[in-house]
Motif scaffolding. Sequence first.
Motif, short mmCIF file in Angstrom:
data_model
loop_
_atom_site.label_atom_id
_atom_site.label_comp_id
_atom_site.label_asym_id
_atom_site.label_seq_id
_atom_site.Cartn_x
_atom_site.Cartn_y
_atom_site.Cartn_z
N LEU A 10 7.59 5.57 -1.77
CA LEU A 10 6.16 5.81 -1.95
C LEU A 10 5.80 7.24 -1.56
O LEU A 10 5.01 7.91 -2.24
CB LEU A 10 5.35 4.81 -1.13
N ILE A 39 -2.14 4.66 -6.52
CA ILE A 39 -0.84 4.74 -5.83
C ILE A 39 -0.44 6.20 -5.60
O ILE A 39 0.41 6.51 -4.77
CB ILE A 39 0.26 3.98 -6.62
N GLY A 222 6.23 -2.65 -2.77
CA GLY A 222 4.94 -2.05 -2.44
C GLY A 222 3.79 -2.78 -3.12
O GLY A 222 2.74 -3.01 -2.52
#
Length: 268
Positions: A10, A39, A222
């Motif tokens: 991420l 995101i 995630g």
Amino acid sequence: MHHIDPAAHLARVREIRPLVHNITNHVAMNSMANVLLAIGASPAMVHAREEAAEFTALAGALTINIGTLSPHWVEAMEAAALAAGETGRPWVLDPVAVGATRYRRETGARLLALSPTVIRGNASEIIALAGGAGGGRGVDSTDPAEAALAAARRLAAHTGGVVAVTGEVDLVTDGRRLARVHGGHPLMPRVTTLGCALTGVVAAFLAGADDSFEATTAALAGYAVAGELAGEVARGPGSFAVAFLDALYHLDTEALTERAQLEVADAP
């Protein structure tokens, strides 16, 4: 057992802010773009056959979703997938309801021949794409994910890529390794296009990644954590959709490390 750190993946997405080129369906465009922005990626929806291939070369990754097919779109999909192969861009195939009609089966087969980096679908779609006789009913999955494991391994062997079967428990395999990702929330399937949007997130995680299997598994982990967090405050599908975008935006190392539920082993 193998270790995958979703937080590190991420962090890379947020650092490079990859441009993700999505040839997706009419229903998914808006929510997919919002999910990618939340995101930390940069979405583009480019589907004209006159520019699709050229644009793919500018992007960090490509997604192709066959949800609302038409002939010009299919030409654009093939051109973009070819361009991705030629320029070394990763691309993700989302074979929405691929078993439902002959047109979808034919299109799915043509795109499959262009070697997607990752295929992401529900169990019915993965079974149908692999030529199995899964009970497909539109875009809903009527097969448990485990039933699609054999089909997923066949597809991974065929493409040399990664196959992700999403369901209550997600399965990810590249033929050598198998990951199971737990989590998410029962409201997720009640909000249209969250699955389509996940395909974009997988693409964002693939951009600049060394290992497609690890990047795909991290993306799914995630997404599942964000779903859990959203479910804690949502009262129904409408508030869940809003809470989910916020959860993706606020996703951090602490939440991922505490909540991500994934197990990775050598494929049986």
